[in-house]
Design a protein around this motif. Structure first.
Motif, PDB file in Angstrom:
ATOM      1  N   ILE A  16      47.774  31.223  20.059  1.00 17.78           N
ATOM      2  CA  ILE A  16      46.420  31.278  19.493  1.00 17.78           C
ATOM      3  C   ILE A  16      45.797  29.873  19.533  1.00 17.78           C
ATOM      4  N   ARG A  19      44.698  28.927  22.794  1.00 15.86           N
ATOM      5  CA  ARG A  19      43.725  29.889  23.316  1.00 15.86           C
ATOM      6  C   ARG A  19      44.273  30.629  24.539  1.00 15.86           C
ATOM      7  N   ASP A  20      45.569  30.962  24.482  1.00 18.05           N
ATOM      8  CA  ASP A  20      46.210  31.718  25.566  1.00 18.05           C
ATOM      9  C   ASP A  20      46.048  33.207  25.222  1.00 18.05           C
ATOM     10  N   GLU A  21      44.985  33.794  25.733  1.00 17.38           N
ATOM     11  CA  GLU A  21      44.606  35.153  25.352  1.00 17.38           C
ATOM     12  C   GLU A  21      45.686  36.170  25.731  1.00 17.38           C
ATOM     13  N   LEU A  22      46.211  36.042  26.937  1.00 17.84           N
ATOM     14  CA  LEU A  22      47.227  36.991  27.409  1.00 17.84           C
ATOM     15  C   LEU A  22      48.448  37.001  26.494  1.00 17.84           C
ATOM     16  N   SER A  24      48.782  35.688  23.424  1.00 12.57           N
ATOM     17  CA  SER A  24      48.524  36.016  22.029  1.00 12.57           C
ATOM     18  C   SER A  24      48.321  37.513  21.849  1.00 12.57           C
ATOM     19  N   SER A  25      47.603  38.173  22.756  1.00 14.54           N
ATOM     20  CA  SER A  25      47.402  39.617  22.567  1.00 14.54           C
ATOM     21  C   SER A  25      48.705  40.383  22.794  1.00 14.54           C
ATOM     22  N   ARG A  28      50.887  39.769  19.742  1.00 16.94           N
ATOM     23  CA  ARG A  28      50.305  40.449  18.585  1.00 16.94           C
ATOM     24  C   ARG A  28      50.670  41.940  18.627  1.00 16.94           C
ATOM     25  N   ARG A  81      47.249  42.945  34.892  1.00 17.65           N
ATOM     26  CA  ARG A  81      47.257  42.588  33.475  1.00 17.65           C
ATOM     27  C   ARG A  81      48.526  43.126  32.803  1.00 17.65           C
ATOM     28  N   GLU A  85      51.590  40.986  31.131  1.00 17.89           N
ATOM     29  CA  GLU A  85      52.065  41.190  29.758  1.00 17.89           C
ATOM     30  C   GLU A  85      53.570  41.473  29.768  1.00 17.89           C
TER      31      GLU A  85
END
Length: 154
Positions: A16, A19-22, A24-25, A28, A81, A85
């Motif tokens: 987070i 800002r590593d979106e991949l 972090s999501s 999460r 994507r 993940e």
């Protein structure tokens, strides 16, 4: 002592911040799946690292299956994507056996089962019984079964 779950939580916080979106999501969603598992029974409980690994394995498998489905549906971007993940999750799993390693383990098990008198369709169950504890968490069930079938077919 750091639990696997707290490691995931720390890595999520770091992702987070970066800002590593991949990542972090993905983390999460995985932590949500772990929490769901913790409250699934009659009482809330902490999962052991082994149980957390099972959840991560299940999540990684979902990503692989989704990536295949998207790829077959011509949705390359979504497939990429899901694959990405899956790779985030794979970092938390024991290294999977290579095809050669898996073939070797299964070949030994086939010999053991045959030596114990297992023949024909019954041999499959006997071989799986020998192989499963040796490859637990290191190779997916479907992949193991395919190799067993292939080697039993000779």
């Amino acid at each position: 002592m750091t639990t696997l779950k707290s490691k995931l939580q720390e890595d999520l916080n770091a992702a987070i911040k970066e800002r590593d979106e991949l990542r972090s999501s993905t983390l999460r969603l995985t932590l949500t799946a772990i929490t769901k598992e913790e409250v699934a029974g009659k009482e809330k409980r902490e999962l052991s690292d082994d149980e957390v690994l099972k959840v991560i394995t299940k999540e990684a498998k979902k990503r692989r299956e989704a990536a295949d489905a998207f790829a077959q549906g011509g949705r390359a971007e979504s497939a990429e994507r899901e694959k990405a993940e899956g790779e985030v999750l794979a970092a938390y799993l024991p290294k999977q056996l290579s095809d050669d390693e898996l073939n070797e383990i299964v070949a030994q098990a086939v010999e053991e089962a045959r030596a114990a008198g297992a023949e024909g369709p019954r041999a499959m169950g006997a071989v799986m019984k020998i192989v499963n504890p040796k490859v637990a968490g290191l190779a997916e069930g479907g992949r193991v079964a395919a190799v067993v079938k292939k080697l039993l077919a000779g």
